[in-house]
Scaffold this motif. Sequence first.
Motif, PDB file in Angstrom:
ATOM      1  N   ALA A 136       0.714  -1.181   0.015  1.00 31.85           N
ATOM      2  CA  ALA A 136       0.026  -0.059   0.029  1.00 31.85           C
ATOM      3  C   ALA A 136       0.874   1.311   0.034  1.00 31.85           C
ATOM      4  CB  ALA A 136      -1.027  -0.158   1.454  1.00 31.85           C
ATOM      5  N   GLU A 195       2.166   2.072  -3.515  1.00 33.17           N
ATOM      6  CA  GLU A 195       1.243   2.510  -4.456  1.00 33.17           C
ATOM      7  C   GLU A 195       0.750   4.004  -4.013  1.00 33.17           C
ATOM      8  OE1 GLU A 195      -2.312   0.085  -3.629  1.00 33.17           O
ATOM      9  OE2 GLU A 195      -1.336  -1.716  -4.738  1.00 33.17           O
ATOM     10  N   VAL A 196       0.761   4.259  -2.858  1.00 34.51           N
ATOM     11  CA  VAL A 196       0.379   5.692  -2.390  1.00 34.51           C
ATOM     12  C   VAL A 196       1.693   6.500  -2.597  1.00 34.51           C
ATOM     13  CG1 VAL A 196       0.128   7.294  -0.426  1.00 34.51           C
ATOM     14  CG2 VAL A 196      -1.206   5.057  -0.578  1.00 34.51           C
ATOM     15  N   GLU A 205       1.755   7.340  -6.450  1.00 32.93           N
ATOM     16  CA  GLU A 205       1.013   8.313  -6.675  1.00 32.93           C
ATOM     17  C   GLU A 205       1.087   9.600  -6.050  1.00 32.93           C
ATOM     18  OE1 GLU A 205      -2.662   6.523  -5.064  1.00 32.93           O
ATOM     19  OE2 GLU A 205      -2.621   4.836  -6.381  1.00 32.93           O
ATOM     20  N   ALA A 227      -3.409   7.855   4.487  1.00 36.37           N
ATOM     21  CA  ALA A 227      -3.787   7.217   2.974  1.00 36.37           C
ATOM     22  C   ALA A 227      -3.051   6.074   3.007  1.00 36.37           C
ATOM     23  CB  ALA A 227      -3.028   8.030   1.924  1.00 36.37           C
ATOM     24  N   GLU A 242      -5.313   3.565   5.036  1.00 34.01           N
ATOM     25  CA  GLU A 242      -6.597   3.355   4.297  1.00 34.01           C
ATOM     26  C   GLU A 242      -6.493   2.242   3.131  1.00 34.01           C
ATOM     27  OE1 GLU A 242     -10.009   5.695   1.700  1.00 34.01           O
ATOM     28  OE2 GLU A 242      -8.731   6.858   2.949  1.00 34.01           O
ATOM     29  N   ARG A 243      -5.404   2.465   2.308  1.00 37.53           N
ATOM     30  CA  ARG A 243      -5.067   1.618   1.284  1.00 37.53           C
ATOM     31  C   ARG A 243      -5.064   0.139   1.748  1.00 37.53           C
ATOM     32  NH1 ARG A 243      -3.117   3.081  -3.952  1.00 37.53           N
ATOM     33  NH2 ARG A 243      -4.300   4.898  -3.438  1.00 37.53           N
TER      34      ARG A 243
END
Length: 194
Positions: A18, A21-22, A25, A35, A38-39
Amino acid sequence: MTASRPRSAERRADILRAAFEVIAERGYRGASLAAVAERAGLTQQGLLHHFPSKSALLVAVLEERDRWDTGGSGATGRAAWRLDLLATLVDYNAMRPGVVQTFSALLGESVTDEHPARDFSPRRYARVREDMAGLLRAEFGERLPGGLTPERAAPLLTAVLDGLQYQWLLDPEAVDMAAAFRDFLGLLGMENGK
């Protein structure tokens, strides 16, 4: 107790995926623990149970990326690296631009004094240069065809690997990372880059 350990390791792996990924981005500075939590399907408090700070999470992300690249041996690359295996790693990286982008962004950000990976990156590069010198020595002995010692050539090999990643990320249509690395191996005197 043993049942919770595999679950904990699995949860840490979920968090690291996660975080990758965050960060890919939003960049490290724009990535929040909330964030990432949450992911990963956790509360922020749940994430902090595994990683006590954003800095600790960042270093874990960087270490995990190195483990992926070295088949579990970490940034030390103590796996039996050979130049042809590096070419395979370049091929593999070309199939996962998000991971390469995340690592490259974090590496670039880490040159600033206040960045949490500021201490990690020089240590990592010292280990990588040592490993590259070792694989060059195994391939060529004490002198490469151009006369450089493995220690003198190791930073150049490392720069080629990382520099190709940046160029490929910026313009993948113009830079074929895998082909360019094989061309470089040809310059070192390896027939057909192998």
